[in-house]
Design a protein around this motif. Structure first.
Motif, PDB file in Angstrom:
ATOM      1  N   VAL A  57      -7.190  -3.116   6.080  1.00 16.58           N
ATOM      2  CA  VAL A  57      -6.516  -3.893   5.034  1.00 16.58           C
ATOM      3  C   VAL A  57      -5.845  -5.109   5.658  1.00 16.58           C
ATOM      4  O   VAL A  57      -5.943  -6.225   5.147  1.00 16.58           O
ATOM      5  N   LEU A  86      -5.594  -3.801  -3.726  1.00 23.04           N
ATOM      6  CA  LEU A  86      -4.533  -4.573  -3.089  1.00 23.04           C
ATOM      7  C   LEU A  86      -5.094  -5.865  -2.497  1.00 23.04           C
ATOM      8  O   LEU A  86      -4.553  -6.951  -2.722  1.00 23.04           O
ATOM      9  N   ASP A 104       0.891  -1.152   0.000  1.00 21.01           N
ATOM     10  CA  ASP A 104       0.000   0.000   0.000  1.00 21.01           C
ATOM     11  C   ASP A 104       0.936   1.210   0.000  1.00 21.01           C
ATOM     12  O   ASP A 104       1.381   1.678   1.046  1.00 21.01           O
ATOM     13  N   SER A 117       1.199  -2.476   4.869  1.00 12.50           N
ATOM     14  CA  SER A 117       0.156  -1.460   4.956  1.00 12.50           C
ATOM     15  C   SER A 117       0.091  -0.923   6.374  1.00 12.50           C
ATOM     16  O   SER A 117       0.339  -1.654   7.334  1.00 12.50           O
ATOM     17  N   ASP A 126      -6.866   0.292  -1.458  1.00 12.47           N
ATOM     18  CA  ASP A 126      -6.992  -0.780  -0.477  1.00 12.47           C
ATOM     19  C   ASP A 126      -7.713  -1.990  -1.070  1.00 12.47           C
ATOM     20  O   ASP A 126      -7.254  -3.132  -0.924  1.00 12.47           O
TER      21      ASP A 126
END
Length: 148
Positions: free
Chosen positions: A74, A57, A5, A69, A54
């Motif tokens: 997440v 990913l 991220d 992250s 988010d």
């Protein structure tokens, strides 16, 4: 695979150095406000919608991947997919600590709303020691995840 991220992530270069050392592919996810370039990683630029990076990913994540992250939400989702997850400060998210972290985030948000007249301080300035701690923890996860 390593998934990052990457919006405002201060450890991208450390991640790439360790990924390259072990020959692990890396993807940096960013929105159109934080376009990045890399000589090692694939860069995926995602539309600037709320939480778009988010969700992209998490959607790309598979069992055994490593995700970097600072977002607890997440982290919870990728842990649910059987992936590893680490914060940019080096703290590994686990099934044993994620519920507590999510509860702490919720309580902090409630406290901020209740004290709307007072501003809370942001995070402390990042130090070389912070980078060292992250690199050690991240390399340990890479070795464990990919059995190196």
């Amino acid at each position: 695979m390593i998934l990052v991220d990457a919006d405002a992530c201060p450890v991208i270069r450390l991640i790439e150095q360790i990924a390259e050392k072990y020959g692990v592919p890396c993807i940096l996810f960013c929105d159109t406000n934080h376009v990045l370039s890399s000589d090692y990683s694939e860069v995926k630029v995602i539309g600037a919608g709320m939480d778009a990076v988010d969700f992209a990913l998490v959607g790309a994540c598979s069992r055994g991947d490593i995700v970097v992250s600072q977002d607890y939400g997440v982290a919870a989702m990728v842990l649910g997919k059987g992936a590893y997850c680490i914060h940019q400060n080096g703290r590994e998210y686990t099934n044993e600590n994620i519920d507590r972290l999510l509860m702490e985030r919720h309580m902090a948000k409630k406290a901020r709303r209740a004290k709307s007249k007072h501003h809370l301080k942001g995070p402390a300035r990042r130090t070389e020691e912070d980078d060292r701690k992250f690199a050690e923890a991240f390399e340990r996860i890479v070795r464990k995840s990919f059995q190196l």
